[in-house]
Scaffold this motif. Structure first.
Motif, PDB file in Angstrom:
ATOM      1  N   ILE A  88       0.843  -1.195   0.000  1.00  0.00           N
ATOM      2  CA  ILE A  88       0.000   0.000   0.000  1.00  0.00           C
ATOM      3  C   ILE A  88       0.880   1.246   0.000  1.00  0.00           C
ATOM      4  CG2 ILE A  88      -1.724   1.322   1.290  1.00  0.00           C
ATOM      5  CD1 ILE A  88      -2.688  -1.353   2.506  1.00  0.00           C
ATOM      6  N   LEU A  89       0.508   2.212  -0.840  1.00  0.00           N
ATOM      7  CA  LEU A  89       1.122   3.542  -0.838  1.00  0.00           C
ATOM      8  C   LEU A  89       0.020   4.543  -0.506  1.00  0.00           C
ATOM      9  CD1 LEU A  89       3.394   5.635  -1.504  1.00  0.00           C
ATOM     10  CD2 LEU A  89       2.615   5.514  -3.886  1.00  0.00           C
ATOM     11  N   VAL A  90       0.207   5.322   0.559  1.00  0.00           N
ATOM     12  CA  VAL A  90      -0.757   6.344   0.966  1.00  0.00           C
ATOM     13  C   VAL A  90      -0.196   7.715   0.585  1.00  0.00           C
ATOM     14  CG1 VAL A  90      -1.988   7.405   2.902  1.00  0.00           C
ATOM     15  CG2 VAL A  90      -1.631   4.915   2.862  1.00  0.00           C
ATOM     16  N   VAL A  91      -0.974   8.484  -0.158  1.00  0.00           N
ATOM     17  CA  VAL A  91      -0.583   9.816  -0.607  1.00  0.00           C
ATOM     18  C   VAL A  91      -1.338  10.831   0.247  1.00  0.00           C
ATOM     19  CG1 VAL A  91      -0.468  11.380  -2.580  1.00  0.00           C
ATOM     20  CG2 VAL A  91      -0.319   8.898  -2.956  1.00  0.00           C
ATOM     21  N   HIS A  92      -0.597  11.705   0.944  1.00  0.00           N
ATOM     22  CA  HIS A  92      -1.245  12.625   1.883  1.00  0.00           C
ATOM     23  C   HIS A  92      -0.504  13.944   2.003  1.00  0.00           C
ATOM     24  CE1 HIS A  92       1.693  12.069   5.193  1.00  0.00           C
ATOM     25  NE2 HIS A  92       1.838  10.857   4.679  1.00  0.00           N
ATOM     26  N   ASP A  93      -1.198  14.930   2.532  1.00  0.00           N
ATOM     27  CA  ASP A  93      -0.617  16.241   2.799  1.00  0.00           C
ATOM     28  C   ASP A  93       0.317  16.153   4.008  1.00  0.00           C
ATOM     29  OD1 ASP A  93      -3.239  15.819   4.180  1.00  0.00           O
ATOM     30  OD2 ASP A  93      -2.694  17.687   5.182  1.00  0.00           O
ATOM     31  N   GLU A  94       1.318  17.045   4.019  1.00  0.00           N
ATOM     32  CA  GLU A  94       2.320  17.037   5.086  1.00  0.00           C
ATOM     33  C   GLU A  94       2.621  18.473   5.515  1.00  0.00           C
ATOM     34  OE1 GLU A  94       4.415  16.267   7.908  1.00  0.00           O
ATOM     35  OE2 GLU A  94       4.165  14.387   6.798  1.00  0.00           O
ATOM     36  N   LEU A  95       2.254  18.806   6.752  1.00  0.00           N
ATOM     37  CA  LEU A  95       2.491  20.143   7.298  1.00  0.00           C
ATOM     38  C   LEU A  95       3.972  20.457   7.473  1.00  0.00           C
ATOM     39  CD1 LEU A  95      -0.249  20.194  10.075  1.00  0.00           C
ATOM     40  CD2 LEU A  95      -0.080  21.842   8.206  1.00  0.00           C
TER      41      LEU A  95
END
Length: 191
Positions: A88-95
């Protein structure tokens, strides 16, 4: 080998171009570039698309459960298709990264990201891959929740599309599982 790519975001037109929906924006690009077609899969509480990358079938998933319940949707789909966390690859925002910066990594904590926190809890593992897309932090004293749920600027949207370009170009190698080598290449190409 990566069999599932999850984009994190919130459903609904009011969130479409917010900073928190960086994952959805990248997946929309991949779906279009690899001739996918989003379909509502209520049993997974998600929009799901099937694409072929260098002959390999890859599922794209946008959970419709809102960010803090993303794990519910991910675990249902992963269990149904017998996909392990390391596929699984999770693509997400990063502060913690400025806009335009993106990093690939495997494992780690959630760093306060509610979508990651829920995925880790529900699948019972931290051993999935992540593509962290920088959105920067709000200025001192500003509310983080309001910041991430606010519309991204034109410049920030352009940065996300630039990152999507890079992911698209490297996706055949990512899918085939050479992510450790790609981490160095991908992570060193920030603007």
């Amino acid at each position: 080998m990566i069999k599932l790519i999850v984009g994190l975001g919130n459903p609904g037109s009011q969130y479409k171009k917010t900073r928190h929906n960086a994952g959805f924006l990248v997946l929309d690009r991949l779906d279009s570039s690899f001739s996918g077609s989003w379909r509502l899969e209520s049993r997974f509480n998600s929009e799901v698309s099937e694409v072929y990358v260098s002959g390999c079938k890859v599922l794209l998933q946008k959970p419709l459960t809102f960010m803090n319940k993303s794990g519910d949707a991910v675990v249902k789909l992963a269990q149904y298709y017998k996909i392990s966390p390391d596929e699984i690859l999770v693509v997400h925002d990063e502060l913690d990264f400025d806009s335009g910066v993106a990093r690939l990594k495997k494992g780690g904590g959630h760093a306060g990201h509610n979508g990651l926190r829920d995925i880790i809890q529900k699948i019972g593992s931290r051993d999935f891959y992540r593509l962290r897309i920088g959105i920067g932090r709000p200025s001192q004293g500003k509310d983080v929740a309001n910041y991430v749920l606010s519309a991204a600027t034109a410049s920030e949207l352009s940065d996300i599309q630039d990152i999507a370009d890079r992911v698209e170009a490297l996706l055949p190698e990512i899918v085939k599982g050479d992510i450790v080598r790609l981490m160095t290449e991908f992570n060193s190409r920030d603007k």
